[in-house]
Design a protein around this motif. Structure first.
Motif, PDB file in Angstrom:
ATOM      1  N   VAL A  18       0.834  -1.215   0.000  1.00  0.00           N
ATOM      2  CA  VAL A  18       0.000   0.000   0.000  1.00  0.00           C
ATOM      3  C   VAL A  18       0.869   1.265   0.000  1.00  0.00           C
ATOM      4  CG1 VAL A  18      -1.698   1.332   1.305  1.00  0.00           C
ATOM      5  CG2 VAL A  18      -1.921  -1.153   1.132  1.00  0.00           C
ATOM      6  N   THR A  19       1.793   1.359   0.964  1.00  0.00           N
ATOM      7  CA  THR A  19       2.554   2.611   1.104  1.00  0.00           C
ATOM      8  C   THR A  19       3.833   2.603   0.277  1.00  0.00           C
ATOM      9  OG1 THR A  19       3.809   1.871   3.026  1.00  0.00           O
ATOM     10  CG2 THR A  19       1.689   2.910   3.450  1.00  0.00           C
ATOM     11  N   GLY A  20       4.306   1.422  -0.108  1.00  0.00           N
ATOM     12  CA  GLY A  20       5.542   1.361  -0.887  1.00  0.00           C
ATOM     13  C   GLY A  20       5.284   1.152  -2.368  1.00  0.00           C
ATOM     14  N   GLY A  21       4.077   0.735  -2.720  1.00  0.00           N
ATOM     15  CA  GLY A  21       3.767   0.504  -4.126  1.00  0.00           C
ATOM     16  C   GLY A  21       2.693   1.442  -4.629  1.00  0.00           C
ATOM     17  N   TYR A  23       0.953   3.903  -3.169  1.00  0.00           N
ATOM     18  CA  TYR A  23       1.081   5.335  -2.846  1.00  0.00           C
ATOM     19  C   TYR A  23       2.088   6.059  -3.745  1.00  0.00           C
ATOM     20  CZ  TYR A  23       3.132   9.261  -0.253  1.00  0.00           C
ATOM     21  OH  TYR A  23       3.707  10.457   0.094  1.00  0.00           O
ATOM     22  N   PRO A  24       3.353   5.591  -3.838  1.00  0.00           N
ATOM     23  CA  PRO A  24       4.273   6.346  -4.698  1.00  0.00           C
ATOM     24  C   PRO A  24       3.888   6.314  -6.170  1.00  0.00           C
ATOM     25  CG  PRO A  24       5.364   4.417  -3.759  1.00  0.00           C
ATOM     26  CD  PRO A  24       4.052   4.522  -3.102  1.00  0.00           C
ATOM     27  N   LEU A  25       3.254   5.225  -6.608  1.00  0.00           N
ATOM     28  CA  LEU A  25       2.850   5.180  -8.023  1.00  0.00           C
ATOM     29  C   LEU A  25       1.738   6.185  -8.305  1.00  0.00           C
ATOM     30  CD1 LEU A  25       2.995   1.352  -8.736  1.00  0.00           C
ATOM     31  CD2 LEU A  25       4.519   3.136  -9.599  1.00  0.00           C
ATOM     32  N   VAL A  26       0.784   6.296  -7.384  1.00  0.00           N
ATOM     33  CA  VAL A  26      -0.285   7.279  -7.582  1.00  0.00           C
ATOM     34  C   VAL A  26       0.291   8.686  -7.570  1.00  0.00           C
ATOM     35  CG1 VAL A  26      -2.371   8.273  -6.558  1.00  0.00           C
ATOM     36  CG2 VAL A  26      -2.091   5.790  -6.650  1.00  0.00           C
ATOM     37  N   VAL A  27       1.192   8.967  -6.612  1.00  0.00           N
ATOM     38  CA  VAL A  27       1.799  10.303  -6.561  1.00  0.00           C
ATOM     39  C   VAL A  27       2.564  10.577  -7.851  1.00  0.00           C
ATOM     40  CG1 VAL A  27       3.498  11.751  -5.390  1.00  0.00           C
ATOM     41  CG2 VAL A  27       1.957  10.348  -4.037  1.00  0.00           C
ATOM     42  N   THR A  28       3.289   9.561  -8.339  1.00  0.00           N
ATOM     43  CA  THR A  28       4.038   9.754  -9.583  1.00  0.00           C
ATOM     44  C   THR A  28       3.097  10.043 -10.738  1.00  0.00           C
ATOM     45  OG1 THR A  28       5.667   8.165  -8.765  1.00  0.00           O
ATOM     46  CG2 THR A  28       5.800   8.755 -11.086  1.00  0.00           C
ATOM     47  N   VAL A  30       0.005  11.282 -10.756  1.00  0.00           N
ATOM     48  CA  VAL A  30      -0.616  12.608 -10.653  1.00  0.00           C
ATOM     49  C   VAL A  30       0.424  13.690 -10.952  1.00  0.00           C
ATOM     50  CG1 VAL A  30      -1.737  14.223  -9.076  1.00  0.00           C
ATOM     51  CG2 VAL A  30      -2.352  11.802  -9.027  1.00  0.00           C
ATOM     52  N   SER A  31       1.626  13.542 -10.405  1.00  0.00           N
ATOM     53  CA  SER A  31       2.667  14.560 -10.613  1.00  0.00           C
ATOM     54  C   SER A  31       3.047  14.671 -12.076  1.00  0.00           C
ATOM     55  CB  SER A  31       3.937  14.209  -9.826  1.00  0.00           C
ATOM     56  OG  SER A  31       3.650  13.913  -8.515  1.00  0.00           O
ATOM     57  N   GLN A  32       3.190  13.524 -12.733  1.00  0.00           N
ATOM     58  CA  GLN A  32       3.617  13.553 -14.132  1.00  0.00           C
ATOM     59  C   GLN A  32       2.568  14.212 -15.021  1.00  0.00           C
ATOM     60  OE1 GLN A  32       6.476  12.728 -15.622  1.00  0.00           O
ATOM     61  NE2 GLN A  32       7.558  12.016 -13.806  1.00  0.00           N
ATOM     62  N   PHE A  35       2.307  18.307 -13.121  1.00  0.00           N
ATOM     63  CA  PHE A  35       3.535  19.112 -13.065  1.00  0.00           C
ATOM     64  C   PHE A  35       4.672  18.375 -13.757  1.00  0.00           C
ATOM     65  CE2 PHE A  35       1.084  19.761  -9.130  1.00  0.00           C
ATOM     66  CZ  PHE A  35       0.724  21.089  -9.296  1.00  0.00           C
ATOM     67  N   ALA A  39       8.288  17.653 -12.006  1.00  0.00           N
ATOM     68  CA  ALA A  39       8.496  16.302 -11.497  1.00  0.00           C
ATOM     69  C   ALA A  39       9.735  15.664 -12.105  1.00  0.00           C
ATOM     70  CB  ALA A  39       7.266  15.440 -11.785  1.00  0.00           C
TER      71      ALA A  39
ATOM     72  N   MET B 135      11.830   3.037  -2.131  1.00  0.00           N
ATOM     73  CA  MET B 135      10.388   3.151  -2.234  1.00  0.00           C
ATOM     74  C   MET B 135       9.675   2.094  -1.413  1.00  0.00           C
ATOM     75  SD  MET B 135       8.479   3.520  -5.872  1.00  0.00           S
ATOM     76  CE  MET B 135       7.989   1.823  -6.139  1.00  0.00           C
ATOM     77  N   THR B 136      10.023   0.835  -1.626  1.00  0.00           N
ATOM     78  CA  THR B 136       9.259  -0.220  -0.961  1.00  0.00           C
ATOM     79  C   THR B 136       9.905  -0.638   0.359  1.00  0.00           C
ATOM     80  OG1 THR B 136      10.452  -1.932  -2.136  1.00  0.00           O
ATOM     81  CG2 THR B 136       8.428  -1.145  -3.142  1.00  0.00           C
ATOM     82  N   VAL B 140       8.181   2.758   3.207  1.00  0.00           N
ATOM     83  CA  VAL B 140       7.210   2.004   3.994  1.00  0.00           C
ATOM     84  C   VAL B 140       7.485   2.183   5.488  1.00  0.00           C
ATOM     85  CG1 VAL B 140       6.384  -0.299   4.527  1.00  0.00           C
ATOM     86  CG2 VAL B 140       6.864   0.328   2.160  1.00  0.00           C
ATOM     87  N   PHE B 143       6.288   5.369   6.907  1.00  0.00           N
ATOM     88  CA  PHE B 143       4.874   5.353   7.282  1.00  0.00           C
ATOM     89  C   PHE B 143       4.649   4.606   8.588  1.00  0.00           C
ATOM     90  CE2 PHE B 143       3.918   6.528   2.897  1.00  0.00           C
ATOM     91  CZ  PHE B 143       2.778   7.292   3.052  1.00  0.00           C
ATOM     92  N   PHE B 188      -0.213  12.344   0.732  1.00  0.00           N
ATOM     93  CA  PHE B 188      -0.554  12.561  -0.680  1.00  0.00           C
ATOM     94  C   PHE B 188      -0.660  14.055  -0.973  1.00  0.00           C
ATOM     95  CE2 PHE B 188      -3.679  13.128  -4.070  1.00  0.00           C
ATOM     96  CZ  PHE B 188      -3.040  12.437  -5.089  1.00  0.00           C
ATOM     97  N   VAL B 195       5.803  18.625  -5.274  1.00  0.00           N
ATOM     98  CA  VAL B 195       6.126  18.506  -6.703  1.00  0.00           C
ATOM     99  C   VAL B 195       5.822  19.813  -7.415  1.00  0.00           C
ATOM    100  CG1 VAL B 195       5.676  17.265  -8.839  1.00  0.00           C
ATOM    101  CG2 VAL B 195       5.710  16.019  -6.697  1.00  0.00           C
ATOM    102  N   VAL B 199      10.094  19.693  -6.385  1.00  0.00           N
ATOM    103  CA  VAL B 199      10.644  18.450  -5.852  1.00  0.00           C
ATOM    104  C   VAL B 199      10.344  17.344  -6.861  1.00  0.00           C
ATOM    105  CG1 VAL B 199      10.526  16.784  -3.964  1.00  0.00           C
ATOM    106  CG2 VAL B 199      10.362  19.231  -3.485  1.00  0.00           C
ATOM    107  N   ILE B 200      11.349  16.496  -7.151  1.00  0.00           N
ATOM    108  CA  ILE B 200      11.161  15.573  -8.265  1.00  0.00           C
ATOM    109  C   ILE B 200      10.351  14.340  -7.868  1.00  0.00           C
ATOM    110  CG2 ILE B 200      13.243  16.306  -9.469  1.00  0.00           C
ATOM    111  CD1 ILE B 200      14.604  13.753  -8.389  1.00  0.00           C
ATOM    112  N   GLN B 201       9.701  13.740  -8.856  1.00  0.00           N
ATOM    113  CA  GLN B 201       8.940  12.507  -8.652  1.00  0.00           C
ATOM    114  C   GLN B 201       8.927  11.769  -9.985  1.00  0.00           C
ATOM    115  OE1 GLN B 201       7.673  11.364  -5.789  1.00  0.00           O
ATOM    116  NE2 GLN B 201       6.638   9.582  -6.628  1.00  0.00           N
ATOM    117  N   SER B 226       7.232  11.681  -2.930  1.00  0.00           N
ATOM    118  CA  SER B 226       6.366  10.803  -2.145  1.00  0.00           C
ATOM    119  C   SER B 226       7.048  10.391  -0.846  1.00  0.00           C
ATOM    120  CB  SER B 226       5.979   9.567  -2.967  1.00  0.00           C
ATOM    121  OG  SER B 226       7.129   8.927  -3.478  1.00  0.00           O
TER     122      SER B 226
END
Lengths: 205, 570
Positions: A18-21, A23-28, A30-32, A35, A39, B135-136, B140, B143, B188, B195, B199-201, B226
């Motif tokens: 959830v937080t490592g997969g 979450y960062p993918l959704v943020v990426t 939306v950011s891409q 912005f 990004a 990331m993973t 994690v 959090f 979030f 961003v 800040v990069i993403q 993130s």
């Protein structure tokens, strides 16, 4: 008690997803979309060629360009290894520099102290002895990648840059004003001149 | 200090005063025993799915021992997974810069560090960790380690609020609700704001560019925003890049800096108000917040002022540090132009009053007294406002100690919120208070006796001693900031600081849960005219005095050998 171990293991795995997969993918994602340029590092192009990032300082040594602050990142402004000097306020090395140790030929221990940087700055910009030098010009930033110099620092470099390019000093001073990032909202942080953008603007003149 | 500096300080306090009570009220509902919480329609199905996957029955309550065992079990698996991931990252995907396996002692240290919410980094992020590990693995733990602290806090508050109860809630439910309802939505929002500021993403490796003068420069990439959002909100502090929040890709502008500084402080500040609501007396929460805010404000203004005054030795060799309209002035070694000394000092105090430890300037290059401020702020036990959850725990421990001392003065059985404070609780309080100084001073003393450990210093003399003292203060308090010149990626420091972090985490969490269990069983005594009120300015002053005296008596001799000697040598 032992009944807590299975939930412990599964919960670590669930939150990894959830937080490592997710979450960062959704943020990426939306950011891409929202912005895209930011990004991806606020890259700056010249003639279709990427020449750097507006947020990452880069080395300039030619007299016709404004020079950034001293840097400890790699050999200077190495974007792959951000680093500050971490020298303490009373350290002789920071204040007066250090010579290379001849007994260790593989390692270069030489370090330009603030005293030497002050002298070099005055000589480079044709300033008389005793001219106070803006502190940011002779100290290293925290990241070693500081994209800015202070306005005072840029002002003192302007005559040198103008002379090297055969431009009137006022023209260069005006360019400094145009590329000064002021305080955000008028009171946050400090004003600074973005060195890369200023130098690119000089080349466009 | 310039008027702009004062304004930055005032605006940050203003933002906290507006947002902390609101978030505090929301979190009180999240941890509350009854009623509906805003967002149930979205969050409840997610939570139920997680409970089903994890074989948790959400309505089962746990005694303090079971709760503690669950905390330990969860932390153990977190550690093991993170360690394994670092050691195997070279075989795993998302490794565009071809990072090899992390060395064993660094991997041990980093796994402990992120699992304990310390985020001490003996390695350089961009040179050591693959994107997958960041990331993973690391994100994690950002959090969940922050959330574990808040669960323990919720258990302690229930211990104070409940009467004749044997249980403190359910750890798995508290953990799930903290992550799903507090940490994820806030992170979030903050990540997207970051961003928008630069800040990069992304998932790029290094982009090689040819600079204006024709050199080659590597521009780093990665999913930074993130991770940074939760790094600040969860008072974690571990940077995506080596230079943390001084790196322009982690902290791109002064406005971005304000958002991150707010994010560091908001949850621990809001928890004071959560506390007031959960014990049914909002005045108690406001008193706790006031104590936290006063310490933070004093430390912030001190650091901002001392760094703004600059390093007197630079004036003598021709650099001007004057504050003018065209330069920020002050001690600029190790500081970024866009932040200047004021925003750097403000951050230094905020990151050490919490268990955050991220930096936007290099504390190692601060002036002697300016650098003592972050060190001293950690030594106060990180209660101003402290880490997420653990900060409020520390403050409540200090309050119980103050109540006890006040009780001794007037010869009455001390009580807090109607609960009598007796010998079993006081023994645990003393254990809590002694654990941190013991590891900080003990390991520092051991290190200065070893030539190989002393060789890690980056600076000679008193400042070198400060580097070692700072390192263990940071580890023992689960902070993570550093006098970063010290070479900490050695077998000795990785191991000892790792142990300091473990003791600084679990020798504090377990006593807190034991106190909570013991208090929950008591029947509150009704308030009488003889009851000492704990929401008054008088009581707040007493707590401030106790915090200062406990830290002062413990650490003054050590500080005298480091920053104070260095200051006197100027």
């Amino acid at each position: 008690m032992r009944r807590q171990l299975l939930p412990a293991l599964i919960m670590v795995l669930v939150f990894t997803v959830v937080t490592g997969g997710i979450y960062p993918l959704v943020v990426t994602g939306v950011s891409q979309v929202l912005f895209h340029d930011k990004a991806n590092g606020s890259l700056v192009e010249r003639d279709g060629q990427v020449v750097g990032s507006r947020l990452i300082g880069q080395p300039f040594t030619e007299p016709g360009y404004f020079h950034p602050r001293p840097s400890s990142a790699g050999d200077g402004y190495d974007g792959s290894q951000s680093l500050g000097s971490n020298l303490g306020p009373t350290n002789d090395k920071l204040l007066h520099g250090q010579q290379d140790d001849p007994s260790t030929p593989d390692v270069d221990e030489s370090f330009e102290g603030i005293e030497q940087r002050v002298a070099a700055y005055r000589a480079e910009n044709g300033l008389p002895a005793g001219t106070p030098v803006p502190v940011d010009a002779v100290t290293g930033s925290a990241s070693g990648l500081d994209p800015h110099i202070s306005v005072a620092n840029a002002r003192l470099q302007a005559p040198r840059v103008a002379a090297a390019r055969g431009l009137p000093v006022e023209r260069v001073q005006r360019l400094i004003d145009e590329h000064t990032d002021g305080r955000d909202l008028g009171f946050l942080g400090e004003p600074g001149v973005n060195v890369l953008e200023l130098n690119l603007a000089l080349d466009r003149l | 200090m310039s008027s702009a500096s004062w304004l930055q300080f005032a605006v940050l306090i203003g933002l906290l005063l507006v947002t902390a009570p609101l978030l505090g009220r929301y979190m009180a509902k999240v941890y509350g025993d009854d009623g509906k919480v805003p967002g149930d329609r979205v969050f409840l199905p997610v939570e139920r799915l997680i409970y089903r996957l994890c074989r948790v029955s959400p309505h089962t309550e746990q005694r303090w021992t079971v709760y503690a065992f669950a905390v330990l079990g969860f932390s153990l698996f977190s550690f093991l997974l993170l360690y394994a991931m670092q050691r195997m990252q070279q075989w795993l995907p998302l490794n565009p810069t071809d990072m090899p396996a992390v060395t064993d002692h660094i991997a041990f240290n980093a796994a402990v560090s992120f699992m304990t919410n310390t985020n001490w980094q003996s390695y350089s992020g961009e040179l050591t960790m693959s994107h997958l590990t960041q990331m993973t693995g690391l994100t994690v733990q950002n959090f969940v380690s922050a959330s574990v602290g808040m669960c323990v806090m919720a258990a302690l508050i229930r211990g104070l609020a409940r009467r004749r109860a044997s249980t403190l809630g359910n750890f798995w439910v508290d953990l799930t609700r903290t992550v799903v309802r507090i940490m994820l939505p806030l992170s979030f929002l903050v990540a997207i704001v970051l961003v928008s500021q630069g800040v990069i993403q992304n998932f790029n490796g290094h982009t090689a560019v040819t600079t204006v003068e024709g050199a080659t420069q590597l521009i780093p990439g990665g999913p930074a925003a993130s991770q940074i959002a939760i790094k600040q909100l969860g008072t974690n502090g571990g940077g995506f890049f080596n230079m943390n929040s001084a790196h322009p890709f982690e902290n791109s502008s002064p406005f971005n800096n304000l958002v991150e500084n707010w994010a560091i402080l908001i949850i621990p500040s809001a928890l004071a108000f959560t506390f007031g609501r959960m014990v049914g007396d909002k005045r108690q929460g406001r008193a706790v917040f006031a104590i936290m805010a006063i310490i933070w404000a004093v430390m912030s203004l001190a650091a901002m002022g001392l760094e703004g005054n600059g390093n007197p030795q630079l004036d003598d060799i021709g650099a001007t540090q004057a504050v003018t309209a065209e330069q920020s002035g002050g001690n600029m070694e190790g500081k970024e132009v866009r932040f200047g000394s004021a925003a750097s000092g403000l951050w230094a105090a905020s990151t050490t009053g919490t268990s955050n430890g991220s930096v936007n300037s290099m504390h190692d290059s601060f002036t002697p007294l300016g650098g003592m401020i972050p060190m001293l702020h950690m030594k106060l036990g990180e209660v101003s406002p402290g880490g997420t959850g653990v900060g409020l725990n520390g403050m409540l421990i200090m309050i119980i100690l103050s109540v006890f001392i006040a009780g001794l003065m007037v010869g009455r059985t001390p009580e807090y919120l109607g609960k009598k404070i007796e010998a079993p609780e006081m023994k645990l309080v003393v254990l809590y208070i002694l654990a941190m100084p013991l590891v900080v001073l003990g390991f520092t003393a051991a290190s200065v006796l070893m030539d190989s450990a002393v060789a890690s210093q980056n600076n000679p003399g008193a400042h070198g001693f400060s580097e070692i003292l700072y390192a263990f203060t940071s580890g023992g308090n689960n902070n993570g900031s550093a006098f970063a010149g010290i070479t900490a990626s050695t077998w000795w420091y990785d191991t000892t600081i790792g142990l300091a972090m473990l003791i600084g985490r679990f020798f504090l969490i377990i006593p807190v849960l034991a106190i909570a269990g013991s208090l929950a069983r008591k029947q509150p005594a009704p308030a009488t005219v003889g009851t000492f009120p704990t929401h008054t300015p008088l009581f707040a002053s007493l707590v401030l005095g106790v915090v200062a005296i406990v830290a002062g008596l413990t650490f003054f001799p050590a500080l005298a050998l480091g920053p104070i000697v260095e200051y006197l040598s100027l």
